[in-house]
Design a protein around this motif. Structure first.
Motif, PDB file in Angstrom:
ATOM      1  N   ARG A 137       1.026  -1.101   0.059  1.00  0.00           N
ATOM      2  CA  ARG A 137      -0.015  -0.061   0.053  1.00  0.00           C
ATOM      3  C   ARG A 137       0.898   1.415  -0.188  1.00  0.00           C
ATOM      4  N   PRO A 157       3.140   1.034  -4.012  1.00  0.00           N
ATOM      5  CA  PRO A 157       2.428  -0.072  -4.944  1.00  0.00           C
ATOM      6  C   PRO A 157       3.187  -0.504  -5.935  1.00  0.00           C
ATOM      7  N   ARG A 172      -1.956  -1.013 -10.732  1.00  0.00           N
ATOM      8  CA  ARG A 172      -1.036  -0.907  -9.457  1.00  0.00           C
ATOM      9  C   ARG A 172      -1.544  -1.804  -8.573  1.00  0.00           C
ATOM     10  N   TYR A 207      -1.797  -3.352  -4.974  1.00  0.00           N
ATOM     11  CA  TYR A 207      -1.780  -2.783  -3.389  1.00  0.00           C
ATOM     12  C   TYR A 207      -1.435  -4.184  -2.473  1.00  0.00           C
ATOM     13  N   GLN A 208      -2.131  -5.336  -2.881  1.00  0.00           N
ATOM     14  CA  GLN A 208      -1.847  -6.361  -1.971  1.00  0.00           C
ATOM     15  C   GLN A 208      -2.454  -7.722  -2.720  1.00  0.00           C
ATOM     16  N   CYS A 234      -9.517  -0.121  -2.590  1.00  0.00           N
ATOM     17  CA  CYS A 234      -9.235  -0.420  -3.886  1.00  0.00           C
ATOM     18  C   CYS A 234     -10.086  -1.663  -4.417  1.00  0.00           C
TER      19      CYS A 234
END
Length: 297
Positions: free
Chosen positions: A17, A20, A27, A29-30, A49
């Motif tokens: 996060r 990114p 993108r 993030y996780q 997101c």
């Protein structure tokens, strides 16, 4: 992700996060893999997101903006930014799911296409579907590359994530719920019947009263009911009850949902009202039907 740590078996979480990962179209993030026992809870939080989750094992409920959805092995769920979201492990067996959080880059040549499809999440009957495109396999490959990195891993991960995104959006295209219109040459009665049946098919989990159908289609209930009986030969109530019971059978056998879960999924007022309707239609209780899987659906 927060939850009850004693119920957690393992959690392979890759969080980006603050920084990114940048790929061609999105993108990241996780991305992760969570395995837990019955009773594990990821507390309600606001989605930051887009997120795609794949149920790899067991059963769990996803609560999104107050609506509860029961998911089982092989289901894929999509969450949009701004939604309030929590997850609960419901089944007696282990519950394991993969997830990826991302957004679409403004520089992507496919941004409009991707975003148009992702926005349909808010308009479909339920924000999940059964995986028929091997989305779970793409998750497994991506997670394997993260845990066993080599010089080609970034390319492999991007390829896998592209597949997850595109396969998910392709599946979304198949579950959008527009009310299709027949050409007027077919006659207004046939058009009305087709639109009624389409509405029931796409909103079977939401319909609580038959007047919802007539109101949504812009007709009085008496006119719709009379036309339906005239054209189809059964009443609208009989047709809807049959579709509802057929869907209940599928959920009991194919999804292995409990009687209470099926009653809630199909918007019955109570377990009692669902059980009574089911027994009147099928001849046995939902629990007996589920135990005797040799009964034909």
């Amino acid at each position: 992700m927060r939850g009850y740590e004693s119920k957690k078996i393992f959690h392979f979480d890759n969080l980006y996060r603050q920084n990114p990962k940048e790929y061609s179209h999105f993108r990241l993030y996780q991305i992760g893999d969570l395995s837990c026992k019955k009773g594990y809870l990821i507390e309600e939080h606001e989605q930051e997101c887009f997120e795609i989750s794949y149920i790899y094992e067991g059963r769990g409920s996803f609560i999104i903006d107050g609506s509860k959805y029961f998911l089982a092995q092989g289901d894929v769920c999509i969450n949009a930014p701004g939604e309030l979201h929590s997850i609960h492990a419901d089944g007696d067996e282990y519950f394991r799911f993969f997830y990826v959080g991302f957004d679409i880059k403004s520089s992507s040549r496919y941004k409009k296409l991707f975003m148009d499809k992702l926005r349909t999440i808010r308009y479909i009957d339920k924000p999940y579907f059964e995986d028929k495109n091997n989305i779970g396999e793409s998750f497994l490959y991506a997670l394997n590359e993260l845990s066993n990195a080599n010089e080609f891993s970034e390319l492999m991960i991007e390829s896998c994530l592209n597949k997850i995104l595109i396969k998910t959006l392709t599946s979304l295209s198949n579950i959008e719920n527009p009310i299709y219109k027949f050409n007027n040459i077919l006659g207004t009665k046939k058009e009305l019947i087709y639109n009624t049946i389409s509405y029931i098919d796409y909103n079977i989990f939401k319909i609580k009263k038959l007047k919802q159908i007539s109101n949504s289609l812009g007709y009085s209930y008496s006119h719709l009911s009379h036309t339906f009986k005239e054209e189809i030969g059964v009443t609208l109530q009989e047709y809807f009850l049959n579709k509802r019971i057929q869907k209940a059978k599928e959920l009991l056998i194919e999804k292995n949902q409990s009687v209470s879960e099926v009653a809630e999924t199909l918007s019955y007022q109570s377990i009692h009202s669902f059980s009574k309707a089911f027994k009147n239609a099928v001849g046995v209780s939902p629990a007996a039907f589920q135990r005797n899987k040799s009964i034909k659906i």
